[in-house]
Scaffold this motif. Structure first.
Motif, short mmCIF file in Angstrom:
data_model
loop_
_atom_site.label_atom_id
_atom_site.label_comp_id
_atom_site.label_asym_id
_atom_site.label_seq_id
_atom_site.Cartn_x
_atom_site.Cartn_y
_atom_site.Cartn_z
N VAL A 1 18.89 22.75 -25.77
CA VAL A 1 17.44 21.93 -25.85
C VAL A 1 16.47 22.31 -24.99
CG1 VAL A 1 18.92 19.76 -26.34
CG2 VAL A 1 18.30 20.28 -23.91
N PHE A 2 16.74 23.49 -24.27
CA PHE A 2 15.83 24.17 -23.43
C PHE A 2 15.33 25.59 -23.62
CE2 PHE A 2 18.80 21.45 -20.83
CZ PHE A 2 17.88 20.32 -20.56
N ASP A 3 14.05 25.58 -23.42
CA ASP A 3 13.47 27.11 -23.83
C ASP A 3 13.95 27.99 -22.51
OD1 ASP A 3 11.45 26.68 -26.32
OD2 ASP A 3 10.96 25.04 -24.80
N GLU A 4 14.07 27.30 -21.38
CA GLU A 4 14.57 28.24 -20.22
C GLU A 4 15.23 27.57 -19.26
OE1 GLU A 4 10.50 31.25 -19.72
OE2 GLU A 4 11.47 30.41 -18.12
N VAL A 5 16.32 28.12 -18.80
CA VAL A 5 17.28 27.39 -17.82
C VAL A 5 16.88 28.23 -16.61
CG1 VAL A 5 19.61 26.92 -17.18
CG2 VAL A 5 18.90 26.45 -19.78
N MET A 6 16.20 27.72 -15.53
CA MET A 6 16.15 28.25 -14.31
C MET A 6 16.56 27.76 -13.16
SD MET A 6 13.54 27.01 -12.19
CE MET A 6 12.46 28.30 -11.39
N VAL A 7 16.89 28.64 -12.13
CA VAL A 7 17.31 27.99 -10.91
C VAL A 7 16.21 28.18 -9.79
CG1 VAL A 7 18.95 28.28 -8.93
CG2 VAL A 7 19.73 28.34 -11.40
N SER A 8 15.65 27.13 -9.23
CA SER A 8 14.85 27.14 -8.30
C SER A 8 15.69 27.20 -6.65
CB SER A 8 14.07 25.94 -8.06
OG SER A 8 13.39 25.92 -6.85
N THR A 9 15.55 28.40 -6.11
CA THR A 9 16.31 28.73 -5.07
C THR A 9 15.70 29.66 -3.90
OG1 THR A 9 18.50 29.26 -3.86
CG2 THR A 9 17.43 30.73 -5.84
N ASP A 10 15.92 29.53 -2.81
CA ASP A 10 15.25 30.25 -1.45
C ASP A 10 16.34 31.08 -1.21
OD1 ASP A 10 17.00 28.36 -0.61
OD2 ASP A 10 16.07 28.49 1.41
#
Length: 235
Positions: free
Chosen positions: A45-54
């Motif tokens: 269901v997602f156009d992108e699957v991203m991870v927000s990390t430092d």
């Protein structure tokens, strides 16, 4: 600006103190963040699957699991006081700067192995079915919160004395956030800065599929629950 449907944002900063390396620690044989990434990818269901990390190690493991890390999280939103809403807003704003505008977002926590593709699909459907602004999984408290107790000076007393003689079945059920994911409309989040609203749809989950993971005991309980759910085909 190019228009997109939805983005999955998995929030996974480094530096966990109570459980070191929590977001990439092996959970029944693989980094726990992989469960969130796989659920998002499998939902389709997602156009992108991203991870927000430092954290570059988290980013590396996330990419190996199939997610993308198009940019790193800012130092400003990488401390103990950063809220989920602030992190998601940062991601959505950065995407807009890069010419991508998503109608909806789904913030998924990295330590949420009970999130499944089916649950994410159901949340999307609930969000789109009416005039909801967000859809959030919740679980019912196992005991009426109206009859909660407090400890003061070593002694017990009721927080709400007026309920001392109330029967449990006569009290209104109460729920709490599962701490798994938040599916919402981007425009509302950017406008209000809030994930919750007066138009938030609850997705009621059974207690067997919910577990906060803040301490070592929680981790053990979560693995036990997951094994049982896997045996009956629920995860």
């Amino acid at each position: 600006m190019e228009k997109f449907r939805s983005v999955a944002i998995i929030t996974a900063r480094g530096g966990s103190k109570r459980i070191p390396g929590k977001n990439i620690r092996p959970f029944l044989g693989k980094p726990i963040i992989e469960y969130s990434i796989r659920a998002a990818l499998d939902s389709k269901v997602f156009d992108e699957v991203m991870v927000s990390t430092d954290d570059e190690k988290i980013a590396e493991i996330s990419r190996a699991a199939g997610a993308i890390t198009p940019f790193m999280r800012s130092n400003r939103n990488s401390d103990d006081f950063s809220t989920t809403a602030e992190v998601v807003i940062e991601v959505l704003t950065e995407y807009q700067k890069r010419g991508k505008n998503f109608d909806t977002y789904c913030c998924i926590y990295p330590t949420a192995p009970f999130v499944t593709a089916r649950k994410l699909t159901s949340a999307k459907a609930a969000l789109e079915a009416g005039n909801a602004l967000s859809a959030i999984p919740v679980v019912r408290f196992g005991y009426p919160i109206q009859r909660a107790l407090k400890v003061k000076d070593g002694l017990l007393s009721m927080i709400e004395v007026k309920y001392i003689n109330s029967r449990s079945q006569d009290l209104m059920p109460a729920y709490h956030d599962c701490g798994q994911f938040y599916f919402g409309k981007t425009e509302n989040l950017l406008k209000t800065g809030q994930i919750f609203s007066d138009r938030t749809v609850p997705l009621v989950m059974p207690e067997t599929e919910v577990q906060d993971i803040d301490h070592e005991e929680d981790w053990t309980i979560a693995e036990l629950k997951y094994r049982l759910l896997k045996e009956i085909g629920k995860v």
